[in-house]
Write an enzyme that holds these catalytic residues in place. Sequence first.
Site, PDB file in Angstrom:
ATOM      1  CG  ASN A 137      -1.571   1.257   1.632  1.00  0.00           C
ATOM      2  OD1 ASN A 137      -2.778   2.356   1.279  1.00  0.00           O
ATOM      3  ND2 ASN A 137      -0.738   1.979   3.013  1.00  0.00           N
ATOM      4  CE1 TYR A 189       0.870   7.354  -6.221  1.00  0.00           C
ATOM      5  CE2 TYR A 189      -0.466   7.965  -8.116  1.00  0.00           C
ATOM      6  CZ  TYR A 189      -0.078   7.475  -7.223  1.00  0.00           C
ATOM      7  OH  TYR A 189      -1.774   7.106  -6.541  1.00  0.00           O
ATOM      8  CE  LYS A 192      -0.339   3.836  -6.990  1.00  0.00           C
ATOM      9  NZ  LYS A 192       0.486   2.813  -6.053  1.00  0.00           N
ATOM     10  CB  THR A 233      -5.129   9.996   2.579  1.00  0.00           C
ATOM     11  OG1 THR A 233      -5.002  10.202   0.930  1.00  0.00           O
ATOM     12  CG2 THR A 233      -5.833   8.854   2.834  1.00  0.00           C
TER      13      THR A 233
HETATM   14  P1  NAP Z   1      -0.889   8.870   2.219  1.00  0.00           P
HETATM   15  O1  NAP Z   1      -1.446   9.143   3.572  1.00  0.00           O
HETATM   16  O2  NAP Z   1       0.481   9.457   2.205  1.00  0.00           O
HETATM   17  O3  NAP Z   1       0.259   7.463   2.926  1.00  0.00           O
HETATM   18  C1  NAP Z   1       1.745   6.840   2.568  1.00  0.00           C
HETATM   19  C2  NAP Z   1       1.666   5.818   3.515  1.00  0.00           C
HETATM   20  O4  NAP Z   1       3.277   5.179   2.147  1.00  0.00           O
HETATM   21  C3  NAP Z   1       2.531   6.055   4.868  1.00  0.00           C
HETATM   22  O5  NAP Z   1       2.025   5.206   5.406  1.00  0.00           O
HETATM   23  C4  NAP Z   1       3.697   6.663   4.977  1.00  0.00           C
HETATM   24  O6  NAP Z   1       4.415   5.844   5.713  1.00  0.00           O
HETATM   25  C5  NAP Z   1       4.258   5.545   3.801  1.00  0.00           C
HETATM   26  N1  NAP Z   1       4.927   5.525   2.824  1.00  0.00           N
HETATM   27  C6  NAP Z   1       5.477   6.733   2.318  1.00  0.00           C
HETATM   28  N2  NAP Z   1       6.977   6.507   1.886  1.00  0.00           N
HETATM   29  C7  NAP Z   1       7.460   5.615   2.229  1.00  0.00           C
HETATM   30  C8  NAP Z   1       8.893   5.222   2.609  1.00  0.00           C
HETATM   31  N3  NAP Z   1       9.458   5.742   1.515  1.00  0.00           N
HETATM   32  N4  NAP Z   1       9.027   4.032   2.327  1.00  0.00           N
HETATM   33  C9  NAP Z   1       7.849   3.230   3.480  1.00  0.00           C
HETATM   34  N5  NAP Z   1       6.540   3.937   3.434  1.00  0.00           N
HETATM   35  C10 NAP Z   1       6.190   5.166   3.178  1.00  0.00           C
HETATM   36  O7  NAP Z   1      -0.791   8.039   1.286  1.00  0.00           O
HETATM   37  P2  NAP Z   1      -2.424   7.883   1.116  1.00  0.00           P
HETATM   38  O8  NAP Z   1      -3.408   8.029   0.292  1.00  0.00           O
HETATM   39  O9  NAP Z   1      -3.037   6.226   1.963  1.00  0.00           O
HETATM   40  O10 NAP Z   1      -2.667   5.878  -0.227  1.00  0.00           O
HETATM   41  C11 NAP Z   1      -2.483   4.809   0.102  1.00  0.00           C
HETATM   42  C12 NAP Z   1      -2.076   4.011  -1.390  1.00  0.00           C
HETATM   43  O11 NAP Z   1      -3.432   4.750  -2.262  1.00  0.00           O
HETATM   44  C13 NAP Z   1      -1.055   4.490  -2.282  1.00  0.00           C
HETATM   45  O12 NAP Z   1      -0.560   3.210  -3.361  1.00  0.00           O
HETATM   46  C14 NAP Z   1      -1.532   5.545  -3.103  1.00  0.00           C
HETATM   47  O13 NAP Z   1      -0.552   5.391  -4.178  1.00  0.00           O
HETATM   48  C15 NAP Z   1      -2.762   4.581  -3.679  1.00  0.00           C
HETATM   49  N6  NAP Z   1      -3.820   5.810  -3.271  1.00  0.00           N
HETATM   50  C16 NAP Z   1      -4.256   6.910  -3.105  1.00  0.00           C
HETATM   51  C17 NAP Z   1      -5.490   7.603  -2.885  1.00  0.00           C
HETATM   52  C18 NAP Z   1      -5.812   8.936  -2.844  1.00  0.00           C
HETATM   53  O14 NAP Z   1      -6.366   9.366  -3.277  1.00  0.00           O
HETATM   54  N7  NAP Z   1      -5.291   9.089  -1.891  1.00  0.00           N
HETATM   55  C19 NAP Z   1      -6.134   7.241  -4.980  1.00  0.00           C
HETATM   56  C20 NAP Z   1      -5.283   6.253  -5.879  1.00  0.00           C
HETATM   57  C21 NAP Z   1      -4.824   5.349  -5.209  1.00  0.00           C
HETATM   58  P3  NAP Z   1       5.805   7.068   6.530  1.00  0.00           P
HETATM   59  O15 NAP Z   1       5.615   8.197   5.991  1.00  0.00           O
HETATM   60  O16 NAP Z   1       5.277   6.691   7.751  1.00  0.00           O
HETATM   61  O17 NAP Z   1       7.228   6.042   5.773  1.00  0.00           O
END
Ligand code: NAP
Length: 238
Positions: free
Chosen positions: A74, A141, A145, A177
Amino acid sequence: MTGASKGLGLSLTQALLLKGHQVLAIARSVPPPQDRLRSLKLDLAEIHQIDEVVSAALETLPLANFERLHLINNAGSIEPIQPVTELRAENIDLNIKLNLIAPMIMTSSFLRTTKNFKGPRTIVNVSSGVAEKPKVSWAAYSAAKGGLRIFSLTLALEYSSDPLVKIVSFNPGVMDTDMQGTIRSQSVANFPDVERFKGFARDGILRSPSVVALHLVNLLAKPENIHRVEITIQDLLA
Ligand code: NAP
């Protein structure tokens, strides 16, 4: 579970714990361990340490006592959000390592370390709409993906004759998020579509990650009901 510290990953961790699962939470900042939650502080952009660290962590778990295993890739980052001419090697490198190479290595380590496991194993790679439909200024990105989507489809082909291994490329849709906050903070020069994303927040279109997490955890409860690789949140809500 990677990216367990916030956003969708934190919601998934909480939902899995509520359902009685054991969780290995991986991120750079992780919560203190508690009953059924183990934490692994790891920067997934440091790709050369993933295999050793993750395999070692999995080997400490009493896998034989578990009914089924899930790997949820994730963790992700949308940056850099810039036109291609502005991209620099370091930013491209970091994005592709985190969003594409790390989940590939995680998957390989997981499947190898757990190859003697007798029950169902499911791998979820969290995808995005841009895996199929490109967006201006999201080149790194989108490329990552898109690559992860093809990786999931390839993996599913490799395991097509094994009913105990399921692969899911999961598109969670737009969620409320920090990632969306990063998108909204861009200048129009960097991201011409920024106003539309500000509208998503203003108009309440962003889904709560806890709602998305609940539906995904329900899907994982019955891996035998997973019949295709590409699944969206709309499929689960239908
Ligand atoms: P988020 O709130 O920004 O959280 C990202 C997570 O990834 C955090 O737990 C962060 O933890 C971890 N992360 C980032 N860089 C890292 C690294 N170098 N090593 C280890 N962990 C790392 O993002 P989210 O919105 O929950 O996204 C979750 C997933 O959903 C992602 O794959 C994203 O592409 C996908 N997605 C999101 C959306 C949306 O609208 N939000 C839409 C489509 C897809 P730390 O900073 O503690 O490392």
